[in-house]
Design a protein around this motif. Structure first.
Motif, PDB file in Angstrom:
ATOM      1  N   ARG A 110      -3.105   1.371 -10.113  1.00 12.52           N
ATOM      2  CA  ARG A 110      -2.152   1.720  -9.961  1.00 12.52           C
ATOM      3  C   ARG A 110      -0.785   0.462  -9.873  1.00 12.52           C
ATOM      4  O   ARG A 110      -0.144   0.406  -9.866  1.00 12.52           O
ATOM      5  CB  ARG A 110      -2.468   1.963  -8.344  1.00 12.52           C
ATOM      6  N   TRP A 111      -2.329  -1.367  -9.597  1.00 14.61           N
ATOM      7  CA  TRP A 111      -1.328  -2.107  -9.459  1.00 14.61           C
ATOM      8  C   TRP A 111      -0.787  -2.130 -11.123  1.00 14.61           C
ATOM      9  O   TRP A 111       0.452  -3.028 -11.378  1.00 14.61           O
ATOM     10  CB  TRP A 111      -2.570  -3.209  -9.197  1.00 14.61           C
ATOM     11  N   ARG A 112      -1.523  -1.688 -11.676  1.00 16.90           N
ATOM     12  CA  ARG A 112      -1.159  -2.200 -13.352  1.00 16.90           C
ATOM     13  C   ARG A 112       0.139  -1.265 -13.575  1.00 16.90           C
ATOM     14  O   ARG A 112       1.011  -1.877 -13.940  1.00 16.90           O
ATOM     15  CB  ARG A 112      -2.262  -1.934 -14.751  1.00 16.90           C
ATOM     16  N   ASP A 113      -0.299  -0.615 -12.982  1.00 19.08           N
ATOM     17  CA  ASP A 113       0.788   0.807 -13.052  1.00 19.08           C
ATOM     18  C   ASP A 113       1.792   0.562 -12.624  1.00 19.08           C
ATOM     19  O   ASP A 113       2.736   0.455 -13.424  1.00 19.08           O
ATOM     20  CB  ASP A 113       0.616   2.382 -13.096  1.00 19.08           C
ATOM     21  N   HIS A 114       2.004  -0.331 -11.244  1.00 14.74           N
ATOM     22  CA  HIS A 114       3.411  -0.603 -10.727  1.00 14.74           C
ATOM     23  C   HIS A 114       3.880  -2.279 -11.144  1.00 14.74           C
ATOM     24  O   HIS A 114       5.085  -2.283 -11.767  1.00 14.74           O
ATOM     25  CB  HIS A 114       3.411  -1.071  -9.710  1.00 14.74           C
ATOM     26  N   THR A 115       3.040  -3.280 -11.790  1.00 15.63           N
ATOM     27  CA  THR A 115       3.641  -4.609 -12.186  1.00 15.63           C
ATOM     28  C   THR A 115       3.930  -4.692 -13.521  1.00 15.63           C
ATOM     29  O   THR A 115       3.866  -5.931 -13.855  1.00 15.63           O
ATOM     30  CB  THR A 115       2.605  -4.980 -11.285  1.00 15.63           C
ATOM     31  N   MET A 147       0.360  -1.152  -0.101  1.00  9.91           N
ATOM     32  CA  MET A 147      -0.495  -0.154  -0.394  1.00  9.91           C
ATOM     33  C   MET A 147       0.769   1.333   0.179  1.00  9.91           C
ATOM     34  O   MET A 147       0.490   2.091  -1.134  1.00  9.91           O
ATOM     35  CB  MET A 147      -0.818  -0.361   1.190  1.00  9.91           C
ATOM     36  N   ASN A 148       2.222   1.145   0.252  1.00  2.00           N
ATOM     37  CA  ASN A 148       2.739   2.565   0.590  1.00  2.00           C
ATOM     38  C   ASN A 148       3.590   2.493  -0.552  1.00  2.00           C
ATOM     39  O   ASN A 148       3.799   3.464  -0.841  1.00  2.00           O
ATOM     40  CB  ASN A 148       3.737   2.472   1.847  1.00  2.00           C
ATOM     41  N   GLY A 188       5.588   7.805  -4.548  1.00  2.11           N
ATOM     42  CA  GLY A 188       6.428   7.125  -5.816  1.00  2.11           C
ATOM     43  C   GLY A 188       5.514   8.502  -6.635  1.00  2.11           C
ATOM     44  O   GLY A 188       4.971   9.563  -6.171  1.00  2.11           O
ATOM     45  N   PRO A 189       5.947   8.849  -7.817  1.00  8.00           N
ATOM     46  CA  PRO A 189       5.972   9.892  -8.656  1.00  8.00           C
ATOM     47  C   PRO A 189       3.997  10.029  -9.572  1.00  8.00           C
ATOM     48  O   PRO A 189       3.522   9.021  -8.534  1.00  8.00           O
ATOM     49  CB  PRO A 189       6.375   9.747  -9.942  1.00  8.00           C
ATOM     50  N   LYS A 190       3.794  11.326  -8.743  1.00  5.03           N
ATOM     51  CA  LYS A 190       2.629  11.600  -9.009  1.00  5.03           C
ATOM     52  C   LYS A 190       2.185  11.897 -10.152  1.00  5.03           C
ATOM     53  O   LYS A 190       0.676  11.664 -10.852  1.00  5.03           O
ATOM     54  CB  LYS A 190       2.264  12.978  -8.338  1.00  5.03           C
ATOM     55  N   ASP A 191       3.140  11.723 -11.391  1.00 10.35           N
ATOM     56  CA  ASP A 191       2.558  11.827 -12.838  1.00 10.35           C
ATOM     57  C   ASP A 191       1.532  11.364 -13.093  1.00 10.35           C
ATOM     58  O   ASP A 191       2.237  10.404 -13.480  1.00 10.35           O
ATOM     59  CB  ASP A 191       3.487  12.892 -13.674  1.00 10.35           C
ATOM     60  N   GLY A 192       0.061  10.807 -13.465  1.00  9.51           N
ATOM     61  CA  GLY A 192      -0.488   9.637 -14.069  1.00  9.51           C
ATOM     62  C   GLY A 192      -1.401   9.792 -12.513  1.00  9.51           C
ATOM     63  O   GLY A 192      -1.923   8.048 -13.219  1.00  9.51           O
ATOM     64  N   LYS A 193      -1.123   9.249 -11.603  1.00  7.50           N
ATOM     65  CA  LYS A 193      -1.654   8.394 -10.377  1.00  7.50           C
ATOM     66  C   LYS A 193      -2.959   8.502 -10.714  1.00  7.50           C
ATOM     67  O   LYS A 193      -3.485   9.751 -10.515  1.00  7.50           O
ATOM     68  CB  LYS A 193      -0.677   8.910  -9.238  1.00  7.50           C
TER      69      LYS A 193
END
Length: 77
Positions: free
Chosen positions: A64-69, A6-7, A12-17
């Motif tokens: 967000r999961w897709r963006d990170h993984t 969760m953290n 991380g970067p805010k752009d597009g979050k």
């Protein structure tokens, strides 16, 4: 372990979050994306409207999961 995930997804970067934008308090939300620079307007994705907060939060989590993984989660809540 879950708190670490969760953290990571909150930081991380805010752009597009992906975030939720309140349209009508406690009733309607839109999906939005944060800008690169603080103080700039949020990009509101008006085609992504929700009336159930749990569903809206699940969508944000999945994006967000897709963006990170780079992988999609199941679509069911």
């Amino acid at each position: 372990g879950l708190q670490r995930v969760m953290n990571l997804m909150r930081g991380g970067p805010k752009d597009g979050k992906y975030v939720l934008v309140v349209k009508v308090p406690h009733k309607r939300w839109f999906l939005g994306q944060l800008p690169a620079e603080r103080g700039q307007p949020i990009k509101v994705l008006e085609e992504e409207e929700f009336t159930d907060l749990a569903v809206a939060e699940w969508i944000v989590f999945r994006r967000r999961w897709r963006d990170h993984t780079g992988r999609d989660l199941d679509k069911e809540l």
